[in-house]
Design a protein around this motif. Sequence first.
Motif, short mmCIF file in Angstrom:
data_model
loop_
_atom_site.label_atom_id
_atom_site.label_comp_id
_atom_site.label_asym_id
_atom_site.label_seq_id
_atom_site.Cartn_x
_atom_site.Cartn_y
_atom_site.Cartn_z
N THR A 35 0.83 -1.21 0.00
CA THR A 35 0.00 0.00 0.00
C THR A 35 0.86 1.26 0.00
OG1 THR A 35 -0.18 -0.10 2.41
CG2 THR A 35 -1.95 -1.11 1.15
N GLU A 36 2.00 1.19 0.70
CA GLU A 36 2.92 2.33 0.68
C GLU A 36 3.47 2.55 -0.73
OE1 GLU A 36 5.88 1.50 3.62
OE2 GLU A 36 4.46 1.64 5.28
N ILE A 37 3.83 1.47 -1.38
CA ILE A 37 4.36 1.58 -2.75
C ILE A 37 3.28 2.12 -3.68
CG2 ILE A 37 5.15 0.22 -4.73
CD1 ILE A 37 6.61 -1.59 -2.73
N GLU A 38 2.05 1.64 -3.52
CA GLU A 38 0.95 2.12 -4.35
C GLU A 38 0.74 3.62 -4.18
OE1 GLU A 38 -3.84 1.44 -4.98
OE2 GLU A 38 -2.83 0.64 -3.22
N SER A 39 0.76 4.09 -2.93
CA SER A 39 0.55 5.53 -2.70
C SER A 39 1.71 6.35 -3.25
CB SER A 39 0.34 5.81 -1.21
OG SER A 39 1.52 5.54 -0.48
N THR A 40 2.94 5.82 -3.13
CA THR A 40 4.10 6.52 -3.68
C THR A 40 4.01 6.62 -5.20
OG1 THR A 40 5.47 5.72 -1.86
CG2 THR A 40 6.62 6.53 -3.80
N VAL A 41 3.63 5.53 -5.85
CA VAL A 41 3.50 5.54 -7.31
C VAL A 41 2.39 6.49 -7.73
CG1 VAL A 41 2.84 4.11 -9.30
CG2 VAL A 41 4.50 3.25 -7.67
N ALA A 42 1.27 6.49 -7.00
CA ALA A 42 0.18 7.40 -7.32
C ALA A 42 0.63 8.86 -7.17
CB ALA A 42 -1.02 7.12 -6.43
N THR A 43 1.38 9.14 -6.13
CA THR A 43 1.90 10.50 -5.91
C THR A 43 2.83 10.90 -7.06
OG1 THR A 43 1.76 10.19 -3.53
CG2 THR A 43 3.14 12.00 -4.30
N LEU A 44 3.71 9.99 -7.42
CA LEU A 44 4.64 10.28 -8.52
C LEU A 44 3.90 10.49 -9.84
CD1 LEU A 44 7.55 7.81 -7.72
CD2 LEU A 44 7.59 10.30 -7.54
#
Length: 190
Positions: free
Chosen positions: A119-128
């Motif tokens: 979920t952290e990776i998903e949120s980071t990718v979405a932010t990027l």
Amino acid sequence: MENREDIPRVSVGSVQDWQKVRSNYREAALSELQEQVASRGITHEKDAIIAHLEQFIEKTFNLAQPNLRVNGHNFESLDKNGREMEAFDETLDRRIWSLADTRLQWHKRIAETRRTVPTEIESTVATLLEQHRKLDTIILSALSEDVPEEDLVLQNTSAIAHELDQTVSRQQERGDRVRVIATEVKSLKP
């Protein structure tokens, strides 16, 4: 971790200690029997009562043996003479249980990481992706002044990327729901 016994066994230091407990119990029971026989005047039945008492004591201690540890070993693991097969190493036993507990803690930590990191990776990718979209609009606006045809292509590409991002999020949510439902279905008993 291997399951540790839910109900701990009664521990004694040696087989001699167990035999001493048994002997003390027998002596106390016989003493009480002597008093009861004398007070009630049933001396003619004394031998039969003693035989039943001996049988009761034997059954009682046979029932207790599966719940007994002698010097750290289960009573069943002793040889037929009641001797211990090997000396119990309490330090080694503590070390083994400590390692098992450490292993359990690592398994919990790994499981927690497997739940949180995606979920952290998903949120980071979405932010990027959002940052790239903003930068794309800034760059497109600067370039749109120079080349209008390329601007339309870039805007279309940006719109497609935005639509793809939304589709990926929806598909990810659907996949999560499918996993939850599959787990619930598997847990149902027929």
